[in-house]
Design a protein around this motif. Sequence first.
Motif: not given
Length: 302
Positions: A165-168, A281-283, A295-302
């Motif tokens: 996700a960070v790479s993208e 990342n949400t599992t 891990c997408d726009d909804n589950s990846c949180k900073t």
Amino acid sequence: MAKNRTIPFGYVMQNGRITANPKEVLAVVTIFSEYLAGKSLSEIAAEMDVPYSVNSKWNKNMIKRIIENEKYLGTPIFPQLISEEIFKAANEKRVKKATSVHEISAELNELRKITVCNECGRRLFRSGGNTRSEKWDCHNSECSRFEYRLMDSMLIGGISAILNAVSENPELIDTDCEISSYSPNGEIILKQNEINKMIDAAESDFDEVKNEIFRLAEMKYQRCTYSDIPQKTGLLKTLFSEKMQSENLDIDFLKSAVKQIKVSHNFAIEAEFINGIKIRNTTERSDENGSLTKCDDNSCKT
């Protein structure tokens, strides 16, 4: 202090492209040859005369990572160093040996060093050797055990999803921190006013004014702060610009970019990067599909 490599052993960056490093290529070929000839990982490590990295001494885990690294077969970025036949033979031998002695991979050993329970902060315990019954859990008696079984694939998948996700989206690791900052306090403001009055006075003692100015400079210096976070963020951006997305975990890259991995009892996996940014990342668990890591726009949180 040992310095982690950002480019796999055997390669070097030249003119913006990754090419083969002749001395290290010979070392890589020797490692595969000696391993297939019957030498142990420790024996090979003891005989290595080409340094792995700056101030870094070879060990059996480094040798094992060399043998496991599929980049040596060649990719669009990395030139081929080892033939497919030799690579396959060495890894078939490695897997057979690991199965017989129940060795834990170097990848998992490195993960154990930085993976902790999010609730209590203690390092997670991994049981099961290299068998299919492996399990990560919190063994702190003052905390609690995980409700469900956390397997290697779930943990590695969650971490890989964060890194991909960070790479993208490299902006995920951006920070607002400045290299240096200065904020005067009341004492400094008072001292500045005193100096101004001394300078404006009809008669003033030059040496006294000079000493007060030096004192003010010292007070201001003590209020200055310095942070290496911007430099670390720049390093992370460089590392991720060279990283390809993958479902496999590059342990050298992980050690260079990530400070700690935290796992919650609900299996949310959080990576704290070297610049302090944390991404989760949400599992999710479902009865039909078992465990699903995303891990997408909804589950990846900073």
